[in-house]
Design a protein around this motif. Sequence first.
Motif, short mmCIF file in Angstrom:
data_model
loop_
_atom_site.label_atom_id
_atom_site.label_comp_id
_atom_site.label_asym_id
_atom_site.label_seq_id
_atom_site.Cartn_x
_atom_site.Cartn_y
_atom_site.Cartn_z
N GLY A 237 13.57 5.89 -8.67
CA GLY A 237 13.74 4.82 -9.65
C GLY A 237 14.85 3.85 -9.29
N TRP A 238 15.96 4.36 -8.73
CA TRP A 238 17.07 3.48 -8.37
C TRP A 238 16.64 2.50 -7.29
CZ3 TRP A 238 18.55 3.42 -3.35
CH2 TRP A 238 18.20 4.52 -2.56
N PHE A 239 15.73 2.94 -6.39
CA PHE A 239 15.26 2.06 -5.34
C PHE A 239 14.37 0.95 -5.91
CE2 PHE A 239 12.33 0.93 -1.89
CZ PHE A 239 13.25 0.55 -0.93
N ARG B 230 14.48 -0.22 -8.95
CA ARG B 230 15.33 -1.13 -9.71
C ARG B 230 16.09 -2.07 -8.78
NH1 ARG B 230 16.20 3.62 -12.48
NH2 ARG B 230 18.19 3.94 -11.43
N SER B 231 16.50 -1.56 -7.63
CA SER B 231 17.25 -2.41 -6.70
C SER B 231 16.37 -3.46 -6.05
CB SER B 231 17.93 -1.54 -5.64
OG SER B 231 16.97 -0.93 -4.81
N LEU B 232 15.09 -3.24 -5.97
CA LEU B 232 14.18 -4.24 -5.38
C LEU B 232 14.13 -5.52 -6.21
CD1 LEU B 232 11.14 -2.15 -4.11
CD2 LEU B 232 12.91 -3.25 -2.76
N ARG B 233 14.49 -5.45 -7.47
CA ARG B 233 14.49 -6.66 -8.30
C ARG B 233 15.52 -7.67 -7.84
NH1 ARG B 233 15.21 -4.27 -14.15
NH2 ARG B 233 17.24 -4.14 -13.17
N PHE B 234 16.56 -7.21 -7.14
CA PHE B 234 17.63 -8.10 -6.71
C PHE B 234 17.40 -8.72 -5.33
CE2 PHE B 234 19.56 -5.05 -9.65
CZ PHE B 234 20.03 -5.95 -10.60
N VAL B 235 16.36 -8.32 -4.64
CA VAL B 235 16.09 -8.84 -3.30
C VAL B 235 15.85 -10.36 -3.31
CG1 VAL B 235 14.47 -8.76 -1.36
CG2 VAL B 235 15.33 -6.64 -2.35
N PRO B 236 15.00 -10.90 -4.19
CA PRO B 236 14.80 -12.35 -4.18
C PRO B 236 16.09 -13.13 -4.42
CG PRO B 236 13.09 -11.32 -5.47
CD PRO B 236 14.10 -10.26 -5.15
N LEU C 185 0.82 -1.21 0.00
CA LEU C 185 0.00 0.00 0.00
C LEU C 185 0.85 1.26 0.00
CD1 LEU C 185 -2.82 -1.05 2.49
CD2 LEU C 185 -2.93 -0.94 0.00
N LEU C 186 1.97 1.25 0.71
CA LEU C 186 2.82 2.45 0.76
C LEU C 186 3.51 2.73 -0.56
CD1 LEU C 186 4.49 2.21 4.28
CD2 LEU C 186 2.82 3.88 3.50
N LEU C 187 3.87 1.70 -1.31
CA LEU C 187 4.56 1.93 -2.58
C LEU C 187 3.67 2.63 -3.60
CD1 LEU C 187 6.76 -1.25 -3.10
CD2 LEU C 187 7.49 1.06 -2.58
#
Length: 107
Positions: A32-34, A36-42, A23-25
């Motif tokens: 944008g950099w943040f 894009r970086s979320l793709r690497f979390v898994p 909900l917060l997102l």
Amino acid sequence: MTFWLLILVAGILTFGTRLSFILLLHRIKVPGWFMRSLRFVPMAVLSAIIFPQLTTRNSVLDISWHNPQLFAGAIAILVAWRTRNVLLTILAGMAALLIFQALLGIF
């Protein structure tokens, strides 16, 4: 009764924690950099879980030729890379582990 209440509260807290980020997102402008970086979390989380399992035997670091998990993991990585099929990757890794354990006489 208290056991089921504990399960229910834990489920609600887990669901609420995950839902809050979803909900917060949508309401907060995230750079944008943040995003894009979320793709690497898994990948980072799975690596942190899998890597210790591949490189340790009996809670001792073992990066040697006698570590069947290391070989099975390498086979599974190759199968995943070539096929991108999760089920085939799991089956190939399990089969490789059994074969390497049998060759090394570990059972």
